[in-house]
Write an enzyme that holds these catalytic residues in place. Structure first.
Site, short mmCIF file in Angstrom:
data_model
loop_
_atom_site.label_atom_id
_atom_site.label_comp_id
_atom_site.label_asym_id
_atom_site.label_seq_id
_atom_site.Cartn_x
_atom_site.Cartn_y
_atom_site.Cartn_z
N CYS A 269 8.46 -12.79 4.29
CA CYS A 269 7.66 -11.55 4.39
C CYS A 269 6.16 -11.77 4.26
CB CYS A 269 8.14 -10.57 3.32
SG CYS A 269 9.83 -10.01 3.62
N1 LIG Z 1 14.55 -11.58 3.49
C1 LIG Z 1 13.79 -10.67 2.91
O1 LIG Z 1 13.44 -10.78 1.74
C2 LIG Z 1 13.38 -9.42 3.66
C3 LIG Z 1 12.93 -8.32 2.91
C4 LIG Z 1 12.56 -7.16 3.57
C5 LIG Z 1 12.62 -7.13 4.96
N2 LIG Z 1 13.04 -8.22 5.66
C6 LIG Z 1 13.08 -8.12 7.12
O2 LIG Z 1 14.44 -7.94 7.52
C7 LIG Z 1 14.68 -8.54 8.79
C8 LIG Z 1 15.86 -9.50 8.67
O3 LIG Z 1 15.51 -10.55 7.80
P1 LIG Z 1 16.57 -11.45 7.03
O4 LIG Z 1 15.82 -12.09 5.92
O5 LIG Z 1 17.80 -10.67 6.70
O6 LIG Z 1 16.95 -12.52 8.14
P2 LIG Z 1 18.13 -13.62 8.06
O7 LIG Z 1 17.68 -14.76 8.87
O8 LIG Z 1 18.53 -13.85 6.63
O9 LIG Z 1 19.37 -12.91 8.76
C9 LIG Z 1 19.33 -12.43 10.04
C10 LIG Z 1 20.69 -12.65 10.68
O10 LIG Z 1 20.66 -12.01 11.97
C11 LIG Z 1 21.42 -12.82 12.84
N3 LIG Z 1 21.08 -12.46 14.22
C12 LIG Z 1 19.99 -12.79 14.95
N4 LIG Z 1 20.06 -12.22 16.16
C13 LIG Z 1 21.21 -11.52 16.22
C14 LIG Z 1 21.85 -10.73 17.21
N5 LIG Z 1 21.32 -10.54 18.43
N6 LIG Z 1 23.05 -10.16 16.91
C15 LIG Z 1 23.61 -10.35 15.69
N7 LIG Z 1 23.05 -11.10 14.73
C16 LIG Z 1 21.87 -11.67 14.98
C17 LIG Z 1 21.08 -14.24 12.43
O11 LIG Z 1 22.06 -15.16 12.88
C18 LIG Z 1 21.03 -14.11 10.91
O12 LIG Z 1 22.29 -14.38 10.32
C19 LIG Z 1 13.36 -9.19 9.18
O13 LIG Z 1 12.63 -8.30 9.99
C20 LIG Z 1 12.64 -9.35 7.86
O14 LIG Z 1 11.24 -9.37 8.02
C21 LIG Z 1 13.44 -9.36 5.04
#
Ligand SMILES: NC(=O)c1ccc[n+]([C@@H]2O[C@H](COP(=O)([O-])OP(=O)(O)OC[C@H]3O[C@@H](n4cnc5c(N)ncnc54)[C@H](O)[C@@H]3O)[C@@H](O)[C@H]2O)c1
Length: 417
Positions: A269
């Site tokens: 983030c």
């Molecule tokens: N990790 C954090 O602390 C956090 C906090 C707040 C917001 N976010 C936001 O949330 C969003 C997701 O982040 P995250 O940390 O969960 O990512 P992550 O990498 O942990 O998980 C994302 C998952 O989505 C899957 N994926 C990608 N494309 C796909 C598709 N077309 N269909 C199905 N699955 C698919 C990936 O394989 C992965 O398992 C981002 O925009 C991030 O900025 C993250």
């Protein structure tokens, strides 16, 4: 699909992406009585999830296994399953590309994957972090162009996720959730959905307000972290203990919030989201100069830390041996995404050091294995105060330590940033 009850579509939620955001949301929804389809692109992750093995620290294997056993959760890599759901949330990564500009490819392709399969009367929510306008300008046009012809009444909202991995207090349920629907009907449905899961839901008048608020939250952190890191460097040249300064300033009962120096910024983030803002500004012919400068300062910090550590190791050595203690981007998690320890290691190596690392929560980092605290080194840097780090074992051997976490400053042989 086998595994969960799909007979009542009004209680079926599909979540696209089962990572740090999507899986905790799935479990919170299960607790709230939803049947959840975890749509995940990675086949190996689908297999892992359906075996009851959680890929994220905040969700225990036992909790996941129970949801599967109760037939409330199943993972699938088939996006057409979204046809069974009345609510679909998108939780896929929104990283930077090689030029450090927003990379919405995953968000766009996830939207393209599900759009043809959405049923009438479905609420589609984006939880992924992105710049204001992403829902209206990117996601909705893709869906409207690819949805099935006979599909009527799709509803759209933005509800940016605020999860803080490893946080024992704040989670999906008790963290207030911002919700911005594209119109009144969308807002009504989105509020009802999040009210069923979260203790507190905050309506914003547009999706753009919710999207911008998320970017503001993380930009606020970047700017303040950069400021305290710059301030730390100034104090250090004058022999002033910055932590005492921060503690002193924090006695002011209003108008001050303490931020602490560290190796830099990490995770998915803080190093990323503010650059969505700078890019968004530049697209409009403007420059978010304070944010751009903060990004530069934050990215210089690992080099500053490397030089401080090498000075402790008496810079005259030919190949000083340096141990980095804690390489995850923050304590309590094994997540090394965007960890500033990478730039720290690179800066040390560029200055001729031999570098090894320990981290009780990280088994493998950038294809390298950890050493143990017994590794013989000239200086150690506590970069992240992971539970289980054994700093005393180094101090007992007289190895000097640069503590970037403000946890060991009262011990002889430890220098604070
Ligand atoms: N990790 C954090 O602390 C956090 C906090 C707040 C917001 N976010 C936001 O949330 C969003 C997701 O982040 P995250 O940390 O969960 O990512 P992550 O990498 O942990 O998980 C994302 C998952 O989505 C899957 N994926 C990608 N494309 C796909 C598709 N077309 N269909 C199905 N699955 C698919 C990936 O394989 C992965 O398992 C981002 O925009 C991030 O900025 C993250």
């Amino acid at each position: 699909m086998a595994g969960i009850n799909l007979s009542d579509r009004s209680k079926v939620l599909a979540i696209i992406g089962q990572g740090y955001v999507g899986l905790p949301l799935a479990m919170a929804a299960v607790d709230a009585g939803w049947s959840v389809l975890g749509i995940e692109k990675s086949a190996s992750r689908v297999e892992q999830l359906n075996s009851g093995l959680s890929p994220v620290e905040d969700i225990s294997d036992a909790r996941l296994a129970k949801a599967i056993k109760d037939k409330k959760y199943v993972a699938s890599n088939n996006p057409s399953e979204v046809a069974n759901a009345s609510v679909v949330t998108i939780c896929v990564p929104t990283p930077l590309d090689e030029s450090r500009n927003p990379d919405l490819q995953l968000l766009e392709s996830a939207t393209r994957d599900v759009a043809p399969h959405l049923s009438s009367e479905t609420l589609l929510v984006s939880e992924s972090t992105s710049y204001p306008g992403t829902l209206r300008e990117i996601i909705i046009p893709i869906v409207e162009s690819l949805k099935s012809r006979d599909v009527k009444d799709l509803f759209y909202a933005s509800a940016p996720e605020r999860v803080n991995p490893g946080d024992p207090v704040w989670d999906q349920k008790n963290t207030p959730r911002l919700v911005g629907g594209i119109d009144d009907n969308s807002q009504k449905r989105a509020l009802a959905f999040y009210n069923s899961i979260c203790d507190s839901v905050v309506a914003t008048s547009t999706p753009e307000i919710a999207e911008a608020a998320k970017i503001l939250e993380n930009t606020f952190r970047l700017v303040n972290i950069a400021m305290i890191n710059e301030f730390t460097q100034l104090c250090s040249t004058q022999g002033i203990n910055v932590h005492e300064v921060i503690n002193a300033a924090a006695t002011k009962p209003y108008g001050f919030m303490p931020f602490r120096p560290g190796v830099g910024i990490g995770g998915h983030c803080i190093p990323v989201d503010p650059l969505y803002l700078t890019w968004w500004a530049r697209k409009r012919g403007l420059v978010a100069s304070l944010v751009e400068r903060s990004d530069e300062i934050a990215n210089q910090m690992p080099t500053y830390v490397a030089e401080r550590a090498l000075a402790i190791a008496k810079g005259s050595m030919i190949e000083p041996k340096v141990m980095i203690m804690g390489v995850a981007y923050k304590p309590g998690v094994g997540d090394v995404r965007e960890t500033p320890a990478s730039a720290l290691r690179a800066a040390l190596v560029a200055r001729g050091a031999e570098v090894a690392w320990v981290d009780p929560l990280v088994p493998l980092w950038e294809d390298t294995q950890p050493v143990t605290e017994e590794w013989d080194c000239d200086v150690a840097i506590v970069a992240t105060n992971q539970p289980g780090l054994n700093v005393n074992s180094l101090l007992a051997r007289g190895i000097p330590i640069l503590d970037c976490t403000n946890n060991y400053g009262d011990q002889t042989g430890v220098e604070l940033l």
